[in-house]
Scaffold this motif. Structure first.
Motif, short mmCIF file in Angstrom:
data_model
loop_
_atom_site.label_atom_id
_atom_site.label_comp_id
_atom_site.label_asym_id
_atom_site.label_seq_id
_atom_site.Cartn_x
_atom_site.Cartn_y
_atom_site.Cartn_z
N ASN A 29 -1.27 -2.20 6.37
CA ASN A 29 -0.32 -1.13 6.68
C ASN A 29 -0.72 0.14 5.94
OD1 ASN A 29 1.29 -2.69 8.37
ND2 ASN A 29 2.53 -3.43 6.68
N SER A 30 -1.72 0.82 6.49
CA SER A 30 -2.23 2.04 5.89
C SER A 30 -2.99 2.83 6.95
CB SER A 30 -3.15 1.73 4.71
OG SER A 30 -3.72 2.90 4.19
N ASN A 31 -3.05 4.14 6.77
CA ASN A 31 -3.90 4.98 7.60
C ASN A 31 -4.86 5.80 6.73
OD1 ASN A 31 -2.16 6.81 6.46
ND2 ASN A 31 -1.31 7.58 8.38
N ASN A 70 1.89 -3.22 1.78
CA ASN A 70 3.28 -3.26 2.22
C ASN A 70 4.21 -2.66 1.18
OD1 ASN A 70 2.63 -4.50 4.64
ND2 ASN A 70 2.98 -6.58 3.88
N LYS A 71 3.98 -3.02 -0.09
CA LYS A 71 4.81 -2.49 -1.18
C LYS A 71 4.63 -0.99 -1.32
CE LYS A 71 4.94 -6.67 -4.03
NZ LYS A 71 4.54 -7.29 -5.32
N ASN A 86 3.79 1.19 1.02
CA ASN A 86 4.46 1.89 2.12
C ASN A 86 5.97 1.89 1.93
OD1 ASN A 86 2.09 2.53 3.32
ND2 ASN A 86 2.25 1.07 5.01
N ASN A 87 6.51 0.75 1.46
CA ASN A 87 7.96 0.67 1.24
C ASN A 87 8.40 1.61 0.14
OD1 ASN A 87 8.30 -1.27 3.21
ND2 ASN A 87 8.07 -2.99 1.80
N SER A 88 7.59 1.76 -0.90
CA SER A 88 7.94 2.67 -2.01
C SER A 88 7.91 4.11 -1.56
CB SER A 88 6.99 2.45 -3.19
OG SER A 88 5.67 2.82 -2.86
N ASN A 89 7.01 4.42 -0.60
CA ASN A 89 6.94 5.78 -0.09
C ASN A 89 8.13 6.15 0.76
OD1 ASN A 89 4.45 6.21 -1.30
ND2 ASN A 89 3.26 5.64 0.51
N LEU A 90 8.79 5.11 1.33
CA LEU A 90 9.95 5.38 2.19
C LEU A 90 11.19 5.59 1.36
CD1 LEU A 90 9.38 2.69 4.99
CD2 LEU A 90 9.01 5.14 5.17
N ASN A 91 11.19 5.10 0.10
CA ASN A 91 12.40 5.21 -0.73
C ASN A 91 12.43 6.52 -1.50
OD1 ASN A 91 13.22 2.66 0.09
ND2 ASN A 91 11.98 1.64 -1.49
#
Length: 228
Positions: free
Chosen positions: A77-79, A220-221, A223-228
């Protein structure tokens, strides 16, 4: 007397053939080259778990060397290619996700390449092994490729540790849809093992799946941290 002459002649021819084969192997700089020059069998999937597919195919190089090519495929899950490369190159990142590595260090680093020394985390009672690799990064079509070749004589072997002799590996990264990167890791080794495949394969496959699952989880972690 004639038998001795025939034996010596046979040994001499065998030595010449072995030297020629070693020169050919030494001239190969990447896994892609080795595969291109080999006769190839069909891919066989041996394990699929946690979004990770493990496959093998038989290779015959120069009509004399039989080996297997390992392939592992999964998505991250990265670009961001740079972030992935950091996880595959830098020791501090590799130690966090790679369960097969006990220790790793970069021995030399230049703009176009780097040399790494890894000590495998091999369970008792198997002998400990290490690997020295020369690695480069290149682009081909839509792929970013991290290619590695063993350098067994770059540093002196450690006592009680068996050095990998001939090893080729490659990471192929391709930007996919929905901000994901398709990853394929391929590797082969010509170093002979005294451990039969039916004992060795399950251990290796378990370590690979766990390691790649750790790598997936780290993104995954992130990306989730970037959303918070």
């Amino acid at each position: 007397m004639m038998n001795k002459i025939l034996l010596l002649t046979t040994l001499f021819i065998s030595l010449i053939n072995l030297q020629a084969q070693n020169k050919l192997l030494d001239s190969i700089n990447s896994l892609q080259e080795f595969v291109y020059l080999s006769k190839k069998g069909k891919w066989k999937e041996v394990k699929k778990k946690k979004g990770i597919s493990l496959n093998y195919r038989d290779l015959i190089f120069n009509d004399t060397i039989k080996t297997r090519l390992l392939s592992a495929k999964f998505k991250l899950n990265s670009n961001n290619f740079d972030s992935v490369i950091y996880h595959l190159k830098l020791p501090k990142h590799i130690k966090l996700w790679n369960n097969g590595i006990r220790d790793i260090n970069i021995l030399k680093s230049e703009d176009s390449y780097w040399v790494s020394h890894a000590i495998y985390d091999i369970p008792f009672p198997f002998k400990q092994k290490d690997l020295v690799t020369y690695s480069t990064i290149s682009k081909k079509d839509s792929f970013l490729i991290l290619s590695s070749k063993s350098l067994p004589n770059f540093i002196k072997p450690q006592k009680g540790v068996t050095r990998e002799g001939y090893n080729l590996s490659e990471w192929r990264l391709k930007l996919s849809t929905n901000s994901t990167i398709d990853v394929e890791f391929c590797a082969l080794s010509l170093t002979k093992s005294k451990i039969p495949k039916f004992l060795r394969d399950p251990i290796l496959q378990r370590i690979l799946v766990k390691s790649f699952a750790n790598l997936k989880e780290s993104f995954n972690k992130k990306n989730n941290s970037n959303l918070n």
